[in-house]
Structure formats: C-alpha cells, structure tokens
Design a protein around this motif. Structure first.
Motif, PDB file in Angstrom:
ATOM      1  N   SER B 107       0.884  -1.171   0.000  1.00  0.00           N
ATOM      2  CA  SER B 107       0.000   0.000   0.000  1.00  0.00           C
ATOM      3  C   SER B 107       0.917   1.215   0.000  1.00  0.00           C
ATOM      4  O   SER B 107       2.124   1.085  -0.243  1.00  0.00           O
ATOM      5  N   SER B 108       0.398   2.366   0.285  1.00  0.00           N
ATOM      6  CA  SER B 108       1.236   3.562   0.195  1.00  0.00           C
ATOM      7  C   SER B 108       2.402   3.511   1.181  1.00  0.00           C
ATOM      8  O   SER B 108       3.487   3.996   0.884  1.00  0.00           O
ATOM      9  N   ASP B 109       2.197   2.892   2.354  1.00  0.00           N
ATOM     10  CA  ASP B 109       3.304   2.920   3.306  1.00  0.00           C
ATOM     11  C   ASP B 109       3.657   1.561   3.902  1.00  0.00           C
ATOM     12  O   ASP B 109       4.505   1.475   4.772  1.00  0.00           O
ATOM     13  N   ARG B 110       3.047   0.465   3.434  1.00  0.00           N
ATOM     14  CA  ARG B 110       3.362  -0.844   4.016  1.00  0.00           C
ATOM     15  C   ARG B 110       3.426  -1.927   2.931  1.00  0.00           C
ATOM     16  O   ARG B 110       2.750  -1.814   1.914  1.00  0.00           O
ATOM     17  N   THR B 111       4.202  -2.987   3.221  1.00  0.00           N
ATOM     18  CA  THR B 111       4.342  -4.095   2.279  1.00  0.00           C
ATOM     19  C   THR B 111       4.250  -5.415   3.042  1.00  0.00           C
ATOM     20  O   THR B 111       4.861  -5.555   4.102  1.00  0.00           O
ATOM     21  N   ASP B 164      -9.246   1.354  -2.485  1.00  0.00           N
ATOM     22  CA  ASP B 164      -7.820   1.715  -2.433  1.00  0.00           C
ATOM     23  C   ASP B 164      -7.023   0.866  -3.418  1.00  0.00           C
ATOM     24  O   ASP B 164      -7.440  -0.221  -3.790  1.00  0.00           O
ATOM     25  N   GLU B 165      -5.860   1.389  -3.758  1.00  0.00           N
ATOM     26  CA  GLU B 165      -5.012   0.651  -4.703  1.00  0.00           C
ATOM     27  C   GLU B 165      -3.903  -0.076  -3.959  1.00  0.00           C
ATOM     28  O   GLU B 165      -3.372   0.429  -2.959  1.00  0.00           O
ATOM     29  N   ALA B 180       1.734  -5.358 -10.943  1.00  0.00           N
ATOM     30  CA  ALA B 180       0.436  -4.813 -11.331  1.00  0.00           C
ATOM     31  C   ALA B 180      -0.095  -3.945 -10.205  1.00  0.00           C
ATOM     32  O   ALA B 180       0.285  -4.114  -9.038  1.00  0.00           O
ATOM     33  N   VAL B 181      -0.978  -3.066 -10.586  1.00  0.00           N
ATOM     34  CA  VAL B 181      -1.672  -2.241  -9.579  1.00  0.00           C
ATOM     35  C   VAL B 181      -3.148  -2.668  -9.639  1.00  0.00           C
ATOM     36  O   VAL B 181      -3.739  -2.697 -10.719  1.00  0.00           O
ATOM     37  N   VAL B 182      -3.673  -3.019  -8.498  1.00  0.00           N
ATOM     38  CA  VAL B 182      -5.067  -3.489  -8.455  1.00  0.00           C
ATOM     39  C   VAL B 182      -5.857  -2.674  -7.434  1.00  0.00           C
ATOM     40  O   VAL B 182      -5.292  -2.111  -6.498  1.00  0.00           O
ATOM     41  N   THR B 183      -7.162  -2.670  -7.656  1.00  0.00           N
ATOM     42  CA  THR B 183      -8.041  -1.924  -6.745  1.00  0.00           C
ATOM     43  C   THR B 183      -8.754  -2.922  -5.812  1.00  0.00           C
ATOM     44  O   THR B 183      -9.246  -3.954  -6.278  1.00  0.00           O
ATOM     45  N   VAL B 184      -8.769  -2.610  -4.554  1.00  0.00           N
ATOM     46  CA  VAL B 184      -9.440  -3.491  -3.586  1.00  0.00           C
ATOM     47  C   VAL B 184     -10.954  -3.354  -3.790  1.00  0.00           C
ATOM     48  O   VAL B 184     -11.521  -2.283  -3.614  1.00  0.00           O
TER      49      VAL B 184
END
Lengths: 230, 409
Positions: B107-111, B164-165, B180-184
């Motif tokens: 996510s924007s700040d976590r993996t 969110d992406e 890839a970028v996916v949407t929840v």
C-alpha cells in the motif's frame, strides 16, 4: 442281572485335623428290579454311597458298575450323560426350578435328553398324571405343597424311565400322608416297570417298604436284611 | 417359545429390580454413546465440509509434484479449457480453475507477502466459501478487471479499504518480474487468521496476464455434495485425466492430511472415554450375572446331578445375558436415535460454544445426523462386552461339583 455293583469302595473326608471314613471297603450288589433301603444314622455313609453309585462323587478306591458298565473312571461329561439317561435322582429338598411350572420343570429335563418337542408336553402330562398331579401342571413350585413339589421332582426324575432311581431322604420334608403316597408310588413303579430303587433313609416307615434293607455304620455295611416282596 | 429361552427370560425377572438397574445402566450408556458418536460424526462432517469449502474443494487436478513443491512452473496447461471439459464430462457445475503465486502487496506505506489466487469470479463461489465471506465491498466482478479481494487482517495490516489501490510484485512463470496495480473491491473474513492475513484473489484472466501464464493454472478445484460423492468424482476424474501425462488427481485426504489426523486424534480421546463407559457397564453386567449364578448354586447343583452338563448351564447364563443385552441394545439405540433426532432437527449447542466454534470457522450449532452406523456401533460394543463379562460366571459353572453345590445354602 445286576443293576448296581460296588466293589471295595473307600472314601475318606478330611474335616479339619480329623479324617472321616465315609465309605470303608463297601461291597454291594443290587439286582435289577431291586427295592433297597440304605439305613444309617447321620454320618453313617449312606448319602456318600448313594452319590458314588450315581457318579456324583468319585470314590478314593474301588469300583462302581451300573448295568454292567464301570462308571468310577468316567469323565464328568460321561457321568452327566449317564445320569441324564439311566439314573433318576430324587433329593430331600425338591429343588425345582422356581420360575418354571410343574410341566415345564419336567419338560426341561426332557429337552436336554433330546426328546422331540412334540412328544415332551404329552409325556410330561402323562408322568404328572402318574404321580398324582393331574391338573396341577400349570402351577409353579411356590403354588404347591411340599408333597406336591416332591412329586414333581419324582416326575422329573422318572420321565425318562430310568432303570435306576436313587433317592436321598425323599420323605424327610413330607408329612406322613405325603410320605406314604410317595412310597406307594415308588413301589408301583418298581412293580410295573421293574425300576430299581436305592433309597437312603433313616425313616422307619420308608424302610418298611423295602424288599431289602442294608444297614450302615461308620461307612461300613453292618447288616443286609431281605424283607418281603411287593 | 423354547423352554430354555423361557427359562432364561423368567430367570432375568427373579430379581426384577437388579435386572432393571442393569438394563438402565446399559440403556443409559447406549443412549449416551449413540448421541455422542452421532454428534462427533456430525462435528467431523462439519469440520471436513467447512475446511474443504473454504478453498480446497473435495478434489483437485494438479500438475504432478505441485502439491508438495508448489513450484510456479508446475502448471496445468489451458486450465480454463480443462475445467470446462471436466464440467461437461462430469456433468457437474462445481468445477473451477485456479492459479496461484506468491507476491508482495504494497500500500502507500506498508508491504506484506501474500498468496495470490487467480480465480474464475463466476465459478469460484461454487467451490469456495470465500466469495460469500466478503464483509466489506464486493467480490470480484465477472471478467478480467484489475481488482482484488483481500483478507481482513491483511487489509488492516496494509491499512487499505475498498477502492484503495495495492501494488503487486512477484515473479512470473517465465522468471521475469510480474507487477500490477489493483483496486481493492472487497475484504473477506473467514475466521481463519492465516487466510485473512495472507490470501488475496484476483480474476484468473488478469492473473494469467500479470504472471505470464499463457493460459495455464495450477488447480482445477472440484466440490462434491458430500464425501461419498467426492469418492465417486475422484475415481471418475482420474479416468478422465488419465490421457493427460503430468496431471494427477488428489482427493481431500491428500490435499488436507492434517484434517484426518486431527479427526483421528479427537476420535482416540473420545473412544478412550467411551471405553471407560463400556467397561463400567460390563462390570455392572458381570456383577449381576455373578450374583445370579452364585445365588443359584444349589439349584445348579441339583440340575447337574440330574445330568445337565455345566456347558448347557453356562449357555443358559449367556442366553440370559444375551436377552438382557438385546433389551439394552434396542432400548438404548431407539432412545438414542430419538434424542439424536431431536437435536438433528433443533441443533445442539452449549454455553461458550459460539466462541469455540468461531475459531474453527464452524457454525455455533451442530446438527448430529441420525445414521445407522453411529446408532448401532456404540450399543453393539456394549452388547459385545456384556457378553464377554458374562463369560466368567458362565465358565465358573464348569468347576462346580454337584455334591458341593447341593450343600450350598
């Protein structure tokens, strides 16, 4: 023909430290159709002798022959078979099976003897009639008098028409009227079917019915008296 | 009625209170056994069903070795076509293809690391309960859109919600980077922490594009109505894929070996307790029959003197036990089945069961099935051990001497 032959029978019991000679070198012959009373005071050995003749007790030494067959060396199962088919027992206490009726008590023994089911009911009613219990076949032991119960026990012992009947104090629990009735029945069976009777008793009235009276004392035969014929 | 049978029956009721007490012990233990074993079978059925329904299915077609090694390249080629042909040949709708890969989700700040399953959105709900467990948002829409459903713990860890992406980074079938970028689109909650923390699903077509699968996948999942059907489907599927070298069919037992082990462990402890119950009943029967023989010693002595063999008397004692055991068997089995039947209709639960069952993704009420085997197995064991316990009183008669027995009081 000899129905019972005992040769040099010995049997000793141990009671604490004391040895009791219940049978002390007893020799006895009983002819077929005999009606013998064994008379002795208590502890004289008459019941032990009766048990040895019936294969209920094995003597320490000596031989027992029934109708020409030696039985003192037979196995338990052979003895059981012999008692079932050739010997009728009547005991002081009638010991009928309390949950069975008079007829069923007699039938039970016949079933074990392998009598076909269709014959059992007929034979049971016949023998009960013969011992004077006609019409009482559906009663359980608790619903009968002592004399009637003893008659059922006799019917149970005689239903297979054994050649030999062994009776141990059969009248001990009966009043004099019932006792006479039972003895007359024995005499009748002895006369009509040539059944051999050996009766252990110390009842003088029973002894009066015997053709032969054998007196015992301390395990020995001390008297052998031929009485009357029936 | 046979006179021996009549005698045995009447002997039972000489001391009716004692017989009733023994019968009561037999019937009570039988009712308990029928109900407990049925409940246990119901629970196991539920455990198997719920475990398999989450994702595994009752059987799967995989590439040989994939079950143990889970290598990306151990693929089933043209998996959608294979699933379609199996669906047609088995005449079964509950067949769905799947592809699996491990990836990093950011996510924007976590993996976090996770397992991504490429699924057929239209069919997945037929073989898996996950589509039905989406608590927030929606499950994947039909088609190959770049969307993802993730578990609730993972969503919390990544601090993402629906809409969110999330960026996926993994390794494709050919070894190249797959990204890839996916949407929840939805967040599911199975109750199984491992799944809620480490599983995500995307559409199969999208998965195949991102991971360069070229139409391949890893599992064709087949769900049966029950375990009996599963066995038949496994056999039939094996025949159908026999011509495809490199493909194997695994049944649920092979796919979830821990499940049977857990059931076996639970059964062992339960049967230990049942064993104690059966032994107690057997001792009660032993006591009753021994007393019954001892108090008839004189009577047995007399009939033995009349020429009736100890063996026949022993058989009489066994027949009495058999009659008592039969009454206990029938009474216990019938009443046990009635009790079980009531719970089969109304469900069984106890205080605190909700929390306990939730941990295993199980419903809070158990509906024990009324079936032949659980109804008769417990009472049969009780019957058997009752007969065994009557052997001693029966055999004891062999040592009885008529003369001594007749002297008994």
């Amino acid at each position: 023909m000899t129905a019972v032959k005992c040769i040099d029978l010995c049997k000793t019991y141990r009671q604490g430290e004391q040895e009791i000679k219940a049978l002390d070198h007893v020799d006895l012959d009983v002819e077929r159709g005999g009606f013998v009373c064994l008379s002795a005071p208590s502890g004289g050995g008459k019941t032990t002798l009766l048990n040895a003749i019936g294969g209920l007790d094995i003597p320490d030494s000596g031989q027992v022959w029934i109708a020409g067959t030696r039985i003192d060396n037979m196995s338990k199962s052979e003895l059981a078979r012999l008692r079932l088919t050739q010997i009728g027992f009547v005991f002081q206490a009638y010991n009928l099976i309390p949950v069975l009726t008079a007829k069923e008590n007699v039938e039970f023994v016949m079933q074990v003897q392998g009598v076909p089911a269709r014959d059992r009911a007929k034979l049971a009613l016949e023998i009960l009639d013969e011992v004077g219990l006609a019409g009482l076949d559906g009663r359980r032991p608790a619903e009968m008098s002592g004399g009637q119960q003893q008659r059922v026990a006799v019917a149970r012992a005689l239903v297979s028409r054994p050649a030999l009947v062994l009776a141990d104090e059969p009248t001990a629990n009966l009043d004099s009227h019932s006792a006479d009735g039972l003895m007359e029945l024995f005499v009748e069976l002895n006369r009509n079917h040539q059944t051999t009777f050996v009766i252990a008793t110390h009842d003088q009235r029973v002894m009066a019915y015997a053709k032969r009276l054998i007196k015992m004392l301390d395990g020995r035969i001390v008297g052998d008296i031929r009485q009357h014929e029936h | 009625m046979n006179i021996t049978l009549r005698l045995a029956w009447r002997n039972l009721w000489r001391h009716s209170r004692r017989t009733w007490l023994t019968l009561g012990a037999m019937a009570f233990s039988n009712i308990l056994l029928v109900f407990m074993i049925s409940l246990q079978f119901g629970m196991y059925g539920m455990m198997i069903d719920n475990t398999l329904r989450v994702m595994t299915g009752h059987l799967q077609v995989q590439a040989e070795g994939y079950k143990d090694e889970h290598k990306m390249r151990q693929t089933v080629p043209d998996i959608a076509e294979l699933a379609a042909s199996l669906r047609r040949d088995l005449e079964l709708e509950r067949v769905a293809p799947r592809a699996l890969a491990f990836a990093l989700a950011s996510s924007s700040d976590r993996t976090y690391g996770l397992q991504i399953a490429g699924v057929d959105p239209a069919r997945e709900s037929l073989v898996s309960s996950i589509p039905g467990l989406v608590r927030t948002g929606n499950y994947l829409a039909a088609g190959d859109a770049a969307e993802i459903v993730i578990g609730s713990v993972l969503a919390r860890n990544l601090r993402v919600g629906t809409g969110d992406e999330v960026t996926l980074l993994g390794s494709g079938l050919d070894g190249s980077f797959a990204a890839a970028v996916v949407t929840v689109s939805g967040i599911f909650e199975t109750g199984v922490v491992e799944l809620d923390r480490g599983l995500a699903e995307v559409p199969l077509g999208f998965f195949q594009d991102v991971f360069f699968m070229e139409g391949a996948g890893h599992q064709v999942v087949i769900a049966a109505r029950d375990l009996d059907e599963a066995a038949l489907l496994t056999e039939r599927t094996r025949e159908l894929v026999a011509d495809n070298p490199g493909l194997v069919v695994h049944d649920w037992d092979a796919l979830q070996p821990g499940l049977r082990q857990a059931i076996k462990a639970d059964m062992s402890s339960a049967f230990f307790m049942y064993g104690i119950l059966v032994i107690l009943v057997a001792f009660s029967v032993l006591n009753t029959q021994l007393m019954s023989v001892l108090e008839r010693t004189r009577e047995f002595g007399i009939v033995m003197a009349l020429g009736i063999s100890p063996g026949r008397l022993g058989r009489l004692v066994l027949l009495e036990t058999a009659l008592m055991g039969f009454m206990g068997f029938v009474g216990g089995a019938v009443l046990g089945a009635l009790v079980t039947g009531w719970f089969a209709a109304n469900g069984f639960s106890y205080p605190g069961m909700d929390e306990l069952t939730a941990n295993f993704n199980l419903p809070s009420r158990v509906y024990p099935p009324v079936a032949f085997l659980p109804t008769v197995i417990g009472p049969l064991v009780v019957y058997f051990f009752s007969m065994v316990s009557a052997l001693y009183p029966a055999l004891r008669l062999n040592w009885l001497q008529p003369v001594e027995a007749m002297r008994a009081a």
